[in-house]
Write a protein that holds these residues in place. Structure first.
Motif, PDB file in Angstrom:
ATOM      1  N   ALA A  40     -16.061  -1.894 -15.410  1.00 25.45           N
ATOM      2  CA  ALA A  40     -17.292  -1.518 -14.730  1.00 25.45           C
ATOM      3  C   ALA A  40     -17.806  -2.690 -13.898  1.00 25.45           C
ATOM      4  CB  ALA A  40     -18.350  -1.104 -15.752  1.00 25.45           C
ATOM      5  N   HIS A  41     -18.730  -2.388 -13.008  1.00 20.50           N
ATOM      6  CA  HIS A  41     -19.364  -3.442 -12.211  1.00 20.50           C
ATOM      7  C   HIS A  41     -20.125  -4.404 -13.135  1.00 20.50           C
ATOM      8  CE1 HIS A  41     -21.486  -4.379  -8.142  1.00 20.50           C
ATOM      9  NE2 HIS A  41     -21.628  -5.405  -8.947  1.00 20.50           N
ATOM     10  N   HIS A  42     -20.830  -3.848 -14.133  1.00 19.92           N
ATOM     11  CA  HIS A  42     -21.596  -4.654 -15.079  1.00 19.92           C
ATOM     12  C   HIS A  42     -21.160  -4.304 -16.505  1.00 19.92           C
ATOM     13  CE1 HIS A  42     -24.289  -5.645 -11.756  1.00 19.92           C
ATOM     14  NE2 HIS A  42     -24.459  -4.357 -11.530  1.00 19.92           N
ATOM     15  N   THR A  43     -20.762  -5.301 -17.261  1.00 20.30           N
ATOM     16  CA  THR A  43     -20.343  -5.094 -18.650  1.00 20.30           C
ATOM     17  C   THR A  43     -20.981  -6.173 -19.522  1.00 20.30           C
ATOM     18  OG1 THR A  43     -18.190  -4.256 -17.900  1.00 20.30           O
ATOM     19  CG2 THR A  43     -18.365  -4.896 -20.221  1.00 20.30           C
ATOM     20  N   GLY A  88     -16.221  -2.692 -31.536  1.00 20.04           N
ATOM     21  CA  GLY A  88     -15.369  -2.021 -30.566  1.00 20.04           C
ATOM     22  C   GLY A  88     -15.977  -0.776 -29.949  1.00 20.04           C
ATOM     23  N   SER A  89     -17.091  -0.296 -30.469  1.00 19.82           N
ATOM     24  CA  SER A  89     -17.739   0.886 -29.898  1.00 19.82           C
ATOM     25  C   SER A  89     -18.415   0.521 -28.585  1.00 19.82           C
ATOM     26  CB  SER A  89     -18.767   1.461 -30.881  1.00 19.82           C
ATOM     27  OG  SER A  89     -19.761   0.498 -31.181  1.00 19.82           O
ATOM     28  N   THR A  90     -18.663   1.528 -27.757  1.00 18.33           N
ATOM     29  CA  THR A  90     -19.234   1.300 -26.431  1.00 18.33           C
ATOM     30  C   THR A  90     -20.407   2.238 -26.162  1.00 18.33           C
ATOM     31  OG1 THR A  90     -17.696   2.845 -25.366  1.00 18.33           O
ATOM     32  CG2 THR A  90     -17.034   0.523 -25.473  1.00 18.33           C
ATOM     33  N   LEU A  91     -21.286   1.785 -25.297  1.00 19.17           N
ATOM     34  CA  LEU A  91     -22.406   2.588 -24.829  1.00 19.17           C
ATOM     35  C   LEU A  91     -22.468   2.423 -23.315  1.00 19.17           C
ATOM     36  CD1 LEU A  91     -25.073   4.228 -25.335  1.00 19.17           C
ATOM     37  CD2 LEU A  91     -26.238   2.007 -25.454  1.00 19.17           C
ATOM     38  N   THR A  92     -22.316   3.530 -22.588  1.00 21.03           N
ATOM     39  CA  THR A  92     -22.391   3.487 -21.133  1.00 21.03           C
ATOM     40  C   THR A  92     -23.790   3.884 -20.708  1.00 21.03           C
ATOM     41  OG1 THR A  92     -20.050   4.014 -20.899  1.00 21.03           O
ATOM     42  CG2 THR A  92     -21.457   4.389 -18.984  1.00 21.03           C
ATOM     43  N   ALA A  93     -24.514   2.951 -20.094  1.00 17.90           N
ATOM     44  CA  ALA A  93     -25.885   3.216 -19.664  1.00 17.90           C
ATOM     45  C   ALA A  93     -25.869   3.961 -18.339  1.00 17.90           C
ATOM     46  CB  ALA A  93     -26.660   1.910 -19.533  1.00 17.90           C
ATOM     47  N   ARG A  94     -26.395   5.165 -18.347  1.00 20.64           N
ATOM     48  CA  ARG A  94     -26.508   5.990 -17.149  1.00 20.64           C
ATOM     49  C   ARG A  94     -27.942   5.969 -16.647  1.00 20.64           C
ATOM     50  NH1 ARG A  94     -21.163   7.133 -15.898  1.00 20.64           N
ATOM     51  NH2 ARG A  94     -20.047   7.820 -17.768  1.00 20.64           N
ATOM     52  N   ARG A  95     -28.095   6.055 -15.320  1.00 22.74           N
ATOM     53  CA  ARG A  95     -29.458   6.039 -14.795  1.00 22.74           C
ATOM     54  C   ARG A  95     -30.243   7.260 -15.247  1.00 22.74           C
ATOM     55  NH1 ARG A  95     -31.495   5.971  -8.473  1.00 22.74           N
ATOM     56  NH2 ARG A  95     -33.702   6.209  -8.948  1.00 22.74           N
ATOM     57  N   ASP A  96     -29.637   8.431 -15.205  1.00 29.03           N
ATOM     58  CA  ASP A  96     -30.335   9.660 -15.579  1.00 29.03           C
ATOM     59  C   ASP A  96     -30.730   9.609 -17.052  1.00 29.03           C
ATOM     60  OD1 ASP A  96     -30.069  12.605 -16.824  1.00 29.03           O
ATOM     61  OD2 ASP A  96     -30.753  12.754 -14.744  1.00 29.03           O
ATOM     62  N   PRO A  97     -32.010   9.744 -17.396  1.00 28.90           N
ATOM     63  CA  PRO A  97     -32.438   9.616 -18.793  1.00 28.90           C
ATOM     64  C   PRO A  97     -31.765  10.606 -19.733  1.00 28.90           C
ATOM     65  CG  PRO A  97     -34.328   9.457 -17.324  1.00 28.90           C
ATOM     66  CD  PRO A  97     -33.170   9.876 -16.475  1.00 28.90           C
ATOM     67  N   GLU A  98     -31.500  11.828 -19.271  1.00 25.08           N
ATOM     68  CA  GLU A  98     -30.862  12.807 -20.156  1.00 25.08           C
ATOM     69  C   GLU A  98     -29.403  12.441 -20.410  1.00 25.08           C
ATOM     70  OE1 GLU A  98     -31.983  15.331 -22.072  1.00 25.08           O
ATOM     71  OE2 GLU A  98     -33.869  14.353 -21.530  1.00 25.08           O
ATOM     72  N   LEU A  99     -28.710  11.959 -19.388  1.00 23.28           N
ATOM     73  CA  LEU A  99     -27.341  11.490 -19.607  1.00 23.28           C
ATOM     74  C   LEU A  99     -27.322  10.281 -20.537  1.00 23.28           C
ATOM     75  CD1 LEU A  99     -25.803  11.769 -16.009  1.00 23.28           C
ATOM     76  CD2 LEU A  99     -25.463  13.308 -17.954  1.00 23.28           C
ATOM     77  N   GLU A 110     -22.525   3.312 -13.006  1.00 22.96           N
ATOM     78  CA  GLU A 110     -23.113   3.028 -14.317  1.00 22.96           C
ATOM     79  C   GLU A 110     -24.101   1.875 -14.175  1.00 22.96           C
ATOM     80  OE1 GLU A 110     -19.836   1.915 -16.756  1.00 22.96           O
ATOM     81  OE2 GLU A 110     -18.700   3.743 -16.340  1.00 22.96           O
ATOM     82  N   LEU A 111     -25.216   1.967 -14.888  1.00 23.30           N
ATOM     83  CA  LEU A 111     -26.114   0.814 -14.927  1.00 23.30           C
ATOM     84  C   LEU A 111     -25.425  -0.373 -15.586  1.00 23.30           C
ATOM     85  CD1 LEU A 111     -29.520   2.428 -15.950  1.00 23.30           C
ATOM     86  CD2 LEU A 111     -29.053   1.180 -13.836  1.00 23.30           C
ATOM     87  N   CYS A 112     -24.788  -0.112 -16.718  1.00 25.04           N
ATOM     88  CA  CYS A 112     -24.092  -1.160 -17.450  1.00 25.04           C
ATOM     89  C   CYS A 112     -23.242  -0.508 -18.528  1.00 25.04           C
ATOM     90  CB  CYS A 112     -25.106  -2.126 -18.097  1.00 25.04           C
ATOM     91  SG  CYS A 112     -24.377  -3.600 -18.849  1.00 25.04           S
TER      92      CYS A 112
END
Length: 488
Positions: free
Chosen positions: A308-311, A86-97, A77-79
Motif C-alpha cells: 500500500a501507499h501507507h503501511t 500477523g493480522s491486518t486492518l485496512t483503513a478505508r475512508r468510507d466509515p461503513e467500509l 486506502e487511508l492506511c
C-alpha cells in the motif's frame, strides 16, 4: 498597514506571509535555508524521490483557500495496519467500509468503531469551534458550554480507546494517533482521537510529484503577492525597545526594522536564543520535547506485491515502545515502523521496476551519539524487524540513506531534534503550548511548535489565527494586551 518580518519559510511562515501581504501589509520573509518549505522537503538519489516530511495531506480545503490549485490524488486506502500477530486492518475512508473492516478483524467490534467514530466527529466539531478557531485563552463566540466535555478532558488517548474497544489491536490502532503529535498514547489527551474524523471525513491526499510541490506552489503565490523573500538569510535575534519588537538582527550583519515580527521557528529557539525568555523556556523544558524521527530512505529493486501507499507495522509491546522513547530515552528495541511508498500511486517517484520506501520510526529527541546503539546498528535493527514482519528487503536494496534527530536539529533548529516541539504530556497539554501572540508587543508565533500544533493543516490554521490577531491588534492597539493566556 504594518511593516512585517516573518522569520522562517516553513509552511506556517509562508502561509502567514501570504495572508498578511494580501491584507495590504508590507512583508519580508527571511529563511536560513537556500529553499522554502521547512520540513516539507525531499531527498533525491539515482532516480528515486523521497518525501522527508509530511506523507499525506488532510483538510485540503485550507490549501485551496490559499489559492493552491494543484491536482490531488486520494489513495485507495487511508492506511494498512499490520499487527504483531500477523493480522491486518485496512483503513478505508468510507466509515461503513471501515466499520466492516473492524468487524472482520475483531468480530463484534464494528459497532464499537461506529460509536468511536461518532465520538471523534463530535470532538472535531467542538475543536473547530474552540481550539482550532482562535488563540489560546479567548473562547470564540461560537463555543458552546458542552464543548469541553466533548473532548473527554479527563481521559488519555489510551483511556479513550479502552472505553470503546476490547480488542488490544484496536486500542493500538487508536493509540497511533498520538504519534501525529509526537507523543505517547498513555499520556496524550483523548482529544487527539479527533484525527480519524478528519481522515474519514475529508480524506488523506497525495500530491503528484510529492508533497513538497505544495511548497513550490506557495512560493509562487508569495511572489504574486509581493512578499520580499530572502533565502540563506539566518536571523540572529529579534530586537526590541521599550517592551515592543523593533525588527530583527541578521546573522550576516545589519538590522531590519519592522512593526511586527512573526516567528515561524521552533519555540525553544525563539525563547532560548532569538528573544531569550527564561520563564517560557523553562515551561517548555518542563513539558519535555516531543518524539523525533529515525528515517530510512531506501531504493529497492522490484515491486512488493500488494504494498500500500501507507503501511504501519506495529510493535508487539506498545507500552514498552513508548517507555523506551519517553522514559529511557533510547530508540525502541521493538519499534513500530511506518512504511511509505509513493511509487504505488506515482510511478515517477522511482525508476521502472523499483520502489521508493520511506521507513519511519519514532525515537527520542536526543543526539544519536548518546544512544546505546549507533546509527548503523539501529538501521540494521529496523530492517531486521521489517523482515520479521513480512517485508524482507534482503538482496533488494540499492541503497539506504538515513535522517536522524541530529539532522533535524542541525537543519531546522529543532529542539533536540524534536519534530513537534513540546510533547503532549498530560490531559491539558494542548493548552500549555506556546501561544500565537508573543510576550512582547508586535511578536507573533506560528508553526508546528506553537498553537494549534504540528502538521500541514494545523500550521495553516495557525497562520490564519496570527493574521487575525495582527489585524485586531493594529485596529484596536489599546486593547491588544500582549502575553497572558495567548502568549504562553
Amino acid at each position: 498597514m504594518a511593516e512585517v518580518i516573518v522569520i522562517g519559510g516553513g509552511v506556517g511562515g509562508m502561509a502567514s506571509a501570504l495572508l498578511l501581504a494580501r491584507r495590504g501589509h508590507r512583508v519580508r520573509l527571511y529563511e536560513q535555508l537556500p529553499r522554502l518549505g521547512g520540513k516539507l522537503a525531499e531527498h533525491r538519489r539515482d532516480g528515486f524521490t523521497f518525501s522527508m516530511g509530511p506523507s499525506l495531506l488532510t483538510m485540503p480545503a485550507l490549501f485551496r483557500d490559499l489559492g493552491l490549485e494543484r491536482e490531488l490524488v486520494e489513495p485507495a486506502e487511508l492506511c494498512r495496519y499490520r499487527f504483531a500477530d500477523g493480522s491486518t486492518l485496512t483503513a478505508r475512508r468510507d466509515p461503513e467500509l471501515m466499520a466492516a473492516e473492524v468487524e472482520r478483524l475483531a468480530p463484534g467490534e464494528g459497532a464499537a468503531w461506529r460509536a468511536f467514530h461518532a465520538w471523534a466527529e463530535g470532538c472535531l466539531r467542538a475543536a473547530g469551534r474552540t481550539f482550532f478557531a482562535g488563540p489560546l485563552g479567548r473562547p470564540p463566540r461560537e463555543a458552546r458550554p458542552r464543548d469541553l466535555l466533548a473532548v473527554a478532558p479527563a481521559r488519555t488517548l489510551d483511556g479513550l480507546a479502552r472505553r470503546f474497544f476490547r480488542d488490544p489491536r484496536l486500542r493500538q490502532y487508536v493509540g497511533r494517533y498520538a504519534t501525529y503529535a509526537g507523543s505517547s498514547p498513555y499520556r496524550a489527551p483523548a482529544a487527539l482521537a479527533c484525527v480519524p474524523a478528519l481522515e474519514h471525513g475529508q480524506g488523506g491526499w497525495y500530491v503528484p510529484g510529492g508533497l513538497p510541490r505544495l511548497a513550490e506552489d506557495l512560493a509562487a503565490l508569495l511572489k504574486e503577492a509581493g512578499v520580499d523573500v530572502h533565502l540563506s538569510a539566518p536571523v540572529e535575534a529579534v530586537t526590541m525597545d521599550d517592551g515592543r519588537v523593533t525588527g530583527v538582527r541578521l546573522a550576516g550583519g545589519g538590522h531590519e526594522r519592522a512593526d511586527v515580527v512573526v516567528a515561524n521557528v521552533d519555540a525553544a529557539a525563539l525563547y532560548g536564543r532569538l528573544l531569550p525568555d527564561r520563564r517560557r523556556f523553562r515551561r517548555l523544558a518542563r513539558l519535555g520535547p516531543s518524539s523525533s524521527a529515525f528515517l530510512l530512505m531506501a531504493g529497492v529493486e522490484g515491486r512488493t506485491p500488494g504494498l500500500a501507499h501507507h503501511t504501519v507495522l506495529f510493535s508487539g509491546d506498545y507500552e514498552r515502545e513508548f517507555a523506551d522513547i519517553f522514559d529511557r530515552r533510547e530508540p525502541p528495541y521493538d519499534p513500530t515502523v511506518y512504511v511509505g511508498c509513493s511509487a504505488v500511486d506515482d510511478p515517477g517517484q522511482a525508476p521502472a521496476g523499483t520502489e521508493n520506501l520511506t521507513m519511519l520510526v519514532n525515537v527520542p529527541a536526543r543526539d544519536p551519539g548518546r544512544w546505546r546503539v549507533g546509527v548503523d546498528a539501529y538501521r540494521d535493527l529496523v530492517l531486521e524487524r521489517l523482515a520479521g514482519r513480512g517485508l524482507d528487503l534482503s538482496g533488494r536494496l540499492r541503497f539506504v540513506d538515513v535522517l536522524t534527530p541530529a539532522d533535524l536539529r542541525d537543519r531546522y533548529g529543532a529542539w533536540a531534534g524534536a519534530i513537534y516541539g513540546s510533547a503532549y504530556r498530560g490531559r491539558l497539554a494542548p493548552f500549555l503550548r506556546p501561544g500565537n501572540r508573543g510576550p512582547k508587543r508586535g511578536l507573533y508565533v506560528v508553526g508546528g511548535t506553537a498553537h494549534p500544533g504540528g502538521g500541514l493543516p494545523m500550521v495553516t490554521l495557525g497562520a490564519h489565527i496570527v493574521t487575525g490577531l495582527i489585524g485586531h491588534d493594529f485596529t484596536h492597539p489599546r486593547t491588544s494586551a500582549q502575553g497572558g493566556g495567548t502568549g504562553r
